[in-house]
Enzyme design. Structure first.
Site, short mmCIF file in Angstrom:
data_model
loop_
_atom_site.label_atom_id
_atom_site.label_comp_id
_atom_site.label_asym_id
_atom_site.label_seq_id
_atom_site.Cartn_x
_atom_site.Cartn_y
_atom_site.Cartn_z
N LYS A 188 0.84 -1.19 0.00
CA LYS A 188 0.00 0.00 0.00
C LYS A 188 0.88 1.24 0.00
O LYS A 188 1.95 1.25 0.61
CB LYS A 188 -0.88 0.05 1.25
CG LYS A 188 -1.86 -1.08 1.39
CD LYS A 188 -2.61 -0.99 2.70
CE LYS A 188 -3.56 -2.15 2.88
NZ LYS A 188 -4.24 -2.11 4.18
N TYR B 221 -5.20 5.88 -0.74
CA TYR B 221 -4.15 4.88 -0.82
C TYR B 221 -4.26 4.02 -2.06
O TYR B 221 -5.34 3.69 -2.51
CB TYR B 221 -4.04 4.04 0.46
CG TYR B 221 -5.28 3.36 0.97
CD1 TYR B 221 -5.43 1.99 0.84
CD2 TYR B 221 -6.27 4.08 1.62
CE1 TYR B 221 -6.54 1.35 1.35
CE2 TYR B 221 -7.38 3.45 2.13
CZ TYR B 221 -7.52 2.07 1.99
OH TYR B 221 -8.63 1.44 2.48
N ASP C 97 -13.44 -4.56 13.78
CA ASP C 97 -12.08 -4.35 14.29
C ASP C 97 -12.00 -4.59 15.79
O ASP C 97 -11.00 -5.10 16.29
CB ASP C 97 -11.59 -2.94 13.96
CG ASP C 97 -11.30 -2.74 12.48
OD1 ASP C 97 -11.23 -3.75 11.74
OD2 ASP C 97 -11.16 -1.59 12.05
#
Length: 176
Positions: free
Chosen positions: A72, A132, A168
């Protein structure tokens, strides 16, 4: 572009080599040949934008497992982030070590995250946006993660957590 090695092998902070005049500046932000010269993966399969509304929000720590590992290139285009990477390459001398970087819309720094690294960030300002470039297509069945507060890593986040996704939050403790 100015490439600076981090303490984790194969990860780089990349700064713009600005050509400035009275109008402002011009700089190259991407060049496949220069990335190849530095031994970095120049492939781009996707470009993503993440907009985070609230300061203190954590996104991550994410990666994709083989054969869908991804490199990335991260840049903060609005606001400011505390960006974190963890080396999860078992054969690396820095396996399970993490490092953090401040990326902002005013410092113009980018972070190259190699394959095999978990990546995540905490927004340091409201309405933060990151852009990104990713070397691999997203593969939902290959996505894995490390919990933001896993005791294996003891990441020192700068702010109290204001928001984090249930996905998460519920990642189990890290196991080799």
């Amino acid at each position: 572009m100015i490439f600076t090695k981090t303490s984790l092998p194969d990860a780089f902070v990349i700064e713009l080599d600005k050509k400035e005049d009275t109008r402002g500046f011009f700089a190259r932000a991407w060049d496949a040949k220069i990335f190849e010269e530095h031994g970095l993966n120049p492939k781009i399969s996707q470009c993503n934008i993440s907009h985070t509304k609230q300061k203190g929000t954590i996104r991550g720590m994410h990666l994709q497992k083989k054969p869908f590992e991804e490199a990335k290139l991260i840049r903060c285009t609005q606001g400011k982030i505390f960006d974190v990477i963890i080396d999860l390459r078992k054969d690396s001398p820095t396996y399970k070590q993490w490092e953090s970087f401040e990326l902002s819309s005013t410092n113009f720094k980018m972070l190259y995250v190699p394959e095999g690294f978990a990546h995540g960030f905490q927004s340091l300002e409201n309405h933060t946006e990151i852009f990104y470039q990713v070397s691999q297509f997203y593969s939902p069945g290959s996505e894995i993660g490390v919990r933001w507060n896993d005791p294996t890593f003891n990441i020192s986040w700068p702010l109290e957590v204001s928001e984090i996704s249930e996905k998460d939050r519920s990642i189990p403790d890290f196991l080799d």
